[in-house]
Design an enzyme around this catalytic site. Structure first.
Site, PDB file in Angstrom:
ATOM      1  CE1 TYR A 298      17.813 -18.510  -0.853  1.00 24.45           C
ATOM      2  CE2 TYR A 298      17.420 -19.822   0.935  1.00 24.45           C
ATOM      3  CZ  TYR A 298      17.372 -19.725  -0.694  1.00 24.45           C
ATOM      4  OH  TYR A 298      16.573 -20.526  -1.344  1.00 24.45           O
TER       5      TYR A 298
ATOM      6  CE  LYS B 170      14.643 -17.152  -0.548  1.00 22.68           C
ATOM      7  NZ  LYS B 170      14.126 -18.281  -1.698  1.00 22.68           N
TER       8      LYS B 170
ATOM      9  CD  GLU C 173       8.174 -24.581  -3.116  1.00 21.47           C
ATOM     10  OE1 GLU C 173       7.943 -23.384  -3.234  1.00 21.47           O
ATOM     11  OE2 GLU C 173       8.480 -24.785  -2.026  1.00 21.47           O
TER      12      GLU C 173
ATOM     13  CG  LEU D   1       9.522 -19.254  -0.128  1.00 25.46           C
ATOM     14  CD1 LEU D   1       9.749 -19.102   1.307  1.00 25.46           C
ATOM     15  CD2 LEU D   1      10.938 -18.946  -0.922  1.00 25.46           C
TER      16      LEU D   1
END
Length: 286
Positions: free
Chosen positions: A33, A150, A182, A206
């Site tokens: 996505y 992702k 993260e 990411l």
């Protein structure tokens, strides 16, 4: 008012949108996505999102449902149909519906599924949230090893977000081998002295589109940037901290695990980078 959504070539009312129960995104989280911000009715950094989307598809050996140039026009039509001034366009591609459940990938000619919807977010670019800042907790990073793709495998980030809420915080920074990776849905940064520190790219995080833009703007503004791992203790001792994402832009973090960071307010570095990011993104929006 009902939104218009896009499902496999058709623009339909959200109540009429349907995907097969055999779709591999539903059964296996076999999908990717992207979320693209909209300011002033225009898309922010579409090329960056399209490039990352293609990389995610390639890493999973998944076909793109259409060329990225055509996908841009679908995004624009979604913004137009839903009258989005400030908000988001969510896109999801799955490996599709092969007809029955099987762990093995279906034949390569199986048509992927493509879905888009919008979310109106008036005030997305306002400084209200930024001025308040976020509180975060640390949580063990228990996600799979390919966080650079992702994918729609977002259950553990959702669990981390709920851990934060249960602790009375806004979000969680995930920790692996003693180092922050993260946030649950954002990239994490600390500032010490005149140096911005954020984790280096790799399979562990990411490659944020907003991250790339913000670091470029920081370097162009003569700010020092170090891409390296940092610990929770370093964050607690930092002068300021912040996160970046397509939905938060640049938003300060004012506490971690209940301990105040810096003076507990939005820092000058985060404030300046947010200002630059929004200004430059508006200029380049499509």
């Amino acid at each position: 008012m009902s939104r218009t959504v896009y499902v496999n070539g058709d623009y339909v009312a959200e109540a009429d949108a349907k995907i097969s129960v055999f779709d591999r995104g539903f059964l296996f989280a076999d999908g990717v996505y992207e979320v693209t911000s909209v300011l002033d009715g225009k898309l922010i950094d579409y090329d960056g999102h399209a490039t990352r989307l293609q990389r995610s598809l390639d890493e999973l050996e998944m076909a793109a449902p259409m060329p990225m140039e055509e996908l841009l026009e679908v995004h624009r039509e979604m913004v137009r149909l839903n009258n989005i001034d400030e908000g988001l366009v969510y896109l999801q591609i799955t490996r599709g519906n092969p007809g029955d459940r099987d762990f093995a990938y279906p034949p390569a000619d199986t048509k992927p599924s493509l879905v888009l919807f919008t979310q109106s977010k008036p005030g997305l670019s306002s400084n209200a949230a930024a001025e308040k800042g976020l509180s975060v907790i640390s949580a063990p990073d228990m996600r799979w090893g390919r966080r650079d793709i992702k994918t729609v495998q977002l259950l553990y980030p959702s669990m981390a977000k709920m851990l934060a809420k249960a602790a009375g915080a806004d979000d969680a920074w995930m920790v692996e081998d003693g180092f922050v990776t993260e946030g649950s849905s954002n990239n994490a940064y600390i500032v010490k002295g005149n140096t911005i520190v954020t984790r280096h790219l790799g399979n562990e995080i990411l490659a944020g589109i907003t991250r790339a833009a913000v670091l470029r703007f920081a370097r162009e503004s003569q700010m020092k940037v170090e891409e390296r791992s940092f610990t929770v203790d370093e964050a607690k001792d930092a002068d300021e901290a912040f996160v970046t994402s397509a939905t938060t832009f640049v938003t300060p973090v004012v506490s971690i695990d209940g301990e105040q960071i810096g003076d507990g307010k939005q820092g000058s570095v985060a404030a300046r980078l947010r200002e630059i990011y929004i200004e430059e993104s508006r200029k380049a929006a499509v």
